[in-house]
Design an enzyme around this catalytic site. Structure first.
Site, PDB file in Angstrom:
ATOM      1  CG  ASP A   1      -1.779  -1.233   1.330  1.00 42.50           C
ATOM      2  OD1 ASP A   1      -2.404  -1.627   0.333  1.00 42.50           O
ATOM      3  OD2 ASP A   1      -1.774  -1.837   2.419  1.00 42.50           O
TER       4      ASP A   1
ATOM      5  CE  LYS B   1       3.156  -2.630  -4.688  1.00 40.17           C
ATOM      6  NZ  LYS B   1       2.617  -2.374  -3.332  1.00 40.17           N
TER       7      LYS B   1
ATOM      8  CG  HIS C   1      -1.448  -1.103  -7.799  1.00 41.01           C
ATOM      9  ND1 HIS C   1      -0.668  -1.237  -6.685  1.00 41.01           N
ATOM     10  CD2 HIS C   1      -1.000  -2.017  -8.693  1.00 41.01           C
ATOM     11  CE1 HIS C   1       0.230  -2.193  -6.896  1.00 41.01           C
ATOM     12  NE2 HIS C   1       0.042  -2.689  -8.093  1.00 41.01           N
TER      13      HIS C   1
ATOM     14  CD  GLN D   1       0.526  -9.318  -3.127  1.00 46.02           C
ATOM     15  OE1 GLN D   1       1.233  -9.837  -3.963  1.00 46.02           O
ATOM     16  NE2 GLN D   1      -0.754  -9.127  -3.335  1.00 46.02           N
TER      17      GLN D   1
END
Length: 428
Positions: free
Chosen positions: A13, A16, A41, A223
């Site tokens: 989180d 990205k 995302h 992740q």
């Protein structure tokens, strides 16, 4: 032109999607190389918010070819639900390519994920219940279903029969659930075969050919480093390789072709799910970070656990990924504090650790050693150069850079695509 890996340097989180989107207009391919729809995302373009779960962020950039690599596990219902949702908003999705070697999530994977997590009780991992772990477990056990299998009904049926022969014993005798039939599973999967077929190819060949032509390929991790199955806070991790090495195994592109590895990291730290988190805050500061930063999961909506910046984690992520650059996001969230604490080391039973202890017990008992840095009160959301930032915000970034062992090349000062300060060119 380079091949660039973009990955999370904390527990996920970190933003990205925004970092990938920032580069997306300058690259030719964006590849998702691990994970599934267990992470999300959020990308904001011209005030429009897009929440992506399985699709690569590059799907929002005109002219970019988005690729789902062989290291991803694909829930076909989720895939086409996402495609339909963004197509309805005018996004062209016709360029999407899917690796025939990617594994499929079947209904029985989701069922086993949910009942297993409930069965674990206090020992639960904190999964999203979307079947990711069981699908990867089948991959490693060599009883998985791959995208290519959809186009041979006989082979698909044989593989489902083999998988359910074992899983139904587990569901019925251990978890007191009904048996799942081969027919319903095959029917569920074949429903999407015709629509998927034009997207499927040997994406490893496509990507290597693109690099041979001098085109730019960006590899986007799902992740993050601290959730990597090998290098994360095991067992409270995901089921795939979320570090830079996973970009190679999850795409079929060799390590000698990777030019840059960009880690994305928040100006503070968050985590979703179970597991150790040394800088976690249980007081008003933690709630302030959560509310000010909007820290709720893109995929699950779960409130994120919040804490101060952890330079020990940053150094670890820099080392195991071979980071060339860091992108710090959400610096604007810290505005309005007299001082900002940063974790510079850990105390474990009276012993100082400047590097992350990989022993699970030691890390579980790690207490943060903080250094207080001066805060700032000015609104920084409109800053577009490093010099525009208040002096104390500049010093904060410079301190993080020194502590983290990697240059900070970009700084996020707001959720929008344009709200980024560039210090170094990520593609240079």
């Amino acid at each position: 032109m380079p091949a660039v890996v973009v990955l999370g340097a904390q527990w996920g989180d970190e933003g990205k999607g925004k970092a990938t989107d920032q580069l997306g207009s300058r690259v030719d391919y964006v590849v998702k190389f691990n994970g599934g729809n267990n992470a999300g995302h959020t990308v904001v373009i011209d005030g429009e918010k897009y929440a992506l779960h399985l699709l690569p962020s590059g799907i929002l950039s005109p002219g970019v070819t988005p690729v789902i690599g062989n290291g991803v596990v694909v829930d076909l219902e989720v895939l086409f639900g996402e495609l339909d949702a963004i197509e309805a908003r005018g996004v062209d999705t016709s360029r999407l390519l899917v690796s025939g070697g990617a594994h499929l999530i079947a209904g029985y994977h989701r069922t086993i994920d949910k009942v297993t997590e409930r069965f674990l009780g206090k020992r639960r991992i904190g999964t999203t219940g979307r079947g990711i772990g069981p699908a990867y477990a089948d991959k490693i056990s060599r009883v998985g279903l791959r995208v290519w299998d959809l186009f041979d009904e006989h082979i698909l049926t044989q593989k489902v029969e083999g998988a359910l022969a074992q899983k139904n014993h587990l569901l019925v005798k251990v978890y007191n659930r009904r048996a799942i039939t081969v027919e319903e599973t095959v029917e569920e999967l074949l429903r999407y075969a015709d629509r998927l077929r034009p997207m499927v190819t040997d994406t490893a060949v496509v990507l290597n050919d693109a690099l041979d032509r001098g085109e730019t390929v960006l590899f986007e991790a799902g992740q993050a480093t601290m959730l990597d199955v090998d290098h994360g806070t095991y067992p409270f991790v995901t089921s795939s390789s979320a570090t830079a090495g996973g970009a190679c195994t999850g795409s079929g592109v060799g390590p000698t072709r990777i030019d840059r590895v960009v880690g994305v990291i928040k100006a503070y730290t968050t985590r979703v799910g179970e597991g150790p988190f040394p800088t976690e805050l249980f007081d008003d500061d933690g709630e302030w970070l959560r509310k000010t930063g909007g820290e709720y999961g893109t995929t699950t909506g779960r409130p994120r656990r919040c804490g101060w910046y952890d330079a020990v984690v940053a150094r670890y992520a820099s080392r195991v990924n071979g980071l060339t650059d860091l992108v710090v996001t959400k610096l604007d969230v810290l505005t309005g504090r007299e001082t900002v604490p940063v974790c510079v080391a850990y105390d474990v039973d009276g012993v100082r650790y400047d590097e992350l202890p990989t022993d699970q017990t030691l890390f579980h008992h790690a207490k943060p050693i903080y250094e207080e840095l001066p805060g700032w009160w000015e609104d920084i959301s409109g800053c577009r150069t490093f010099e525009d930032l208040p002096v104390n915000a500049q010093r904060y970034i410079e301190a993080l850079e020194q502590m983290s062992g990697c240059r900070i090349s970009a700084i996020g000062v707001g959720p929008g695509r344009e709200a980024t300060i560039s210090r170094h060119d990520l593609l240079d």
